[in-house]
Design a protein around this motif. Sequence first.
Motif, PDB file in Angstrom:
ATOM      1  N   ASP A  45       0.728  -1.263   0.096  1.00  0.00           N
ATOM      2  CA  ASP A  45       0.005   0.066   0.015  1.00  0.00           C
ATOM      3  C   ASP A  45       1.022   1.339   0.072  1.00  0.00           C
ATOM      4  O   ASP A  45       1.853   1.256  -0.852  1.00  0.00           O
ATOM      5  N   GLU A  46       0.738   2.271   1.007  1.00  0.00           N
ATOM      6  CA  GLU A  46       1.635   3.157   1.281  1.00  0.00           C
ATOM      7  C   GLU A  46       2.790   3.088   2.194  1.00  0.00           C
ATOM      8  O   GLU A  46       3.457   4.036   2.351  1.00  0.00           O
ATOM      9  N   VAL A  47       3.099   1.908   2.311  1.00  0.00           N
ATOM     10  CA  VAL A  47       4.133   1.622   3.263  1.00  0.00           C
ATOM     11  C   VAL A  47       5.270   1.045   2.336  1.00  0.00           C
ATOM     12  O   VAL A  47       5.157   0.019   1.733  1.00  0.00           O
ATOM     13  N   ARG A  48       6.444   1.609   2.692  1.00  0.00           N
ATOM     14  CA  ARG A  48       7.950   1.199   1.946  1.00  0.00           C
ATOM     15  C   ARG A  48       8.621   0.371   3.227  1.00  0.00           C
ATOM     16  O   ARG A  48       8.775   0.776   4.177  1.00  0.00           O
ATOM     17  N   ARG A  49       8.886  -0.895   2.829  1.00  0.00           N
ATOM     18  CA  ARG A  49       9.317  -1.951   3.617  1.00  0.00           C
ATOM     19  C   ARG A  49      10.740  -2.175   3.112  1.00  0.00           C
ATOM     20  O   ARG A  49      10.758  -2.450   1.978  1.00  0.00           O
ATOM     21  N   THR A  50      11.696  -2.545   4.034  1.00  0.00           N
ATOM     22  CA  THR A  50      13.046  -2.795   3.920  1.00  0.00           C
ATOM     23  C   THR A  50      13.323  -4.188   4.744  1.00  0.00           C
ATOM     24  O   THR A  50      13.008  -3.953   5.826  1.00  0.00           O
ATOM     25  N   ILE A  51      13.606  -5.367   3.985  1.00  0.00           N
ATOM     26  CA  ILE A  51      13.885  -6.410   4.720  1.00  0.00           C
ATOM     27  C   ILE A  51      15.349  -6.730   4.606  1.00  0.00           C
ATOM     28  O   ILE A  51      15.854  -6.650   3.532  1.00  0.00           O
ATOM     29  N   PHE A  52      15.952  -6.989   5.758  1.00  0.00           N
ATOM     30  CA  PHE A  52      17.352  -6.991   5.604  1.00  0.00           C
ATOM     31  C   PHE A  52      18.077  -8.177   6.766  1.00  0.00           C
ATOM     32  O   PHE A  52      17.134  -8.414   7.612  1.00  0.00           O
ATOM     33  N   LEU A  53      19.277  -8.459   6.444  1.00  0.00           N
ATOM     34  CA  LEU A  53      20.024  -9.422   7.546  1.00  0.00           C
ATOM     35  C   LEU A  53      20.612  -8.431   8.355  1.00  0.00           C
ATOM     36  O   LEU A  53      21.591  -7.653   7.899  1.00  0.00           O
ATOM     37  N   CYS A  54      20.578  -8.449   9.608  1.00  0.00           N
ATOM     38  CA  CYS A  54      21.471  -7.773  10.444  1.00  0.00           C
ATOM     39  C   CYS A  54      23.054  -8.332  10.765  1.00  0.00           C
ATOM     40  O   CYS A  54      22.996  -9.403  11.449  1.00  0.00           O
TER      41      CYS A  54
END
Length: 128
Positions: A49-58
């Motif tokens: 929707d209007e949310v920008r998500r970032t998935i990452f490895l810490c």
Amino acid sequence: MLERLLHAFGYAFAHLLFFRAASPDTIVRRLRLAYRLVGVRIVETPRVDEVRRTIFLCPYRNLAADRFGEKWLCHQKLDRVDDGYVTFLRRHRDIDYQRPQCCSDLPYCDDSEYCYSEVSRSKAQAEP
């Protein structure tokens, strides 16, 4: 004490990091650049929707885990810097930044070594 200093550093650094950045897209690009600069590997960047998500490895997830416990550095200390970003973006850009959280909250991202963050317009500004 250390947590307050990290929060203050994040807030101060946010002035530089988000200089002239006002839209969620610009802010997300700058956050992703900051993530990469500290060695974070970004895995996926969906838009929901209007949310920008970032998935990452810490990369710091288990650093000092034997002494302080799992996720001590990544989720208890470095998150204070992100809290500074949250404060800055809310106060000065009307942006809702959900700092990194464990991916187990997402139905399609259940691997515990991943985290995600989200950026969107603040609810008060998004609603007419």
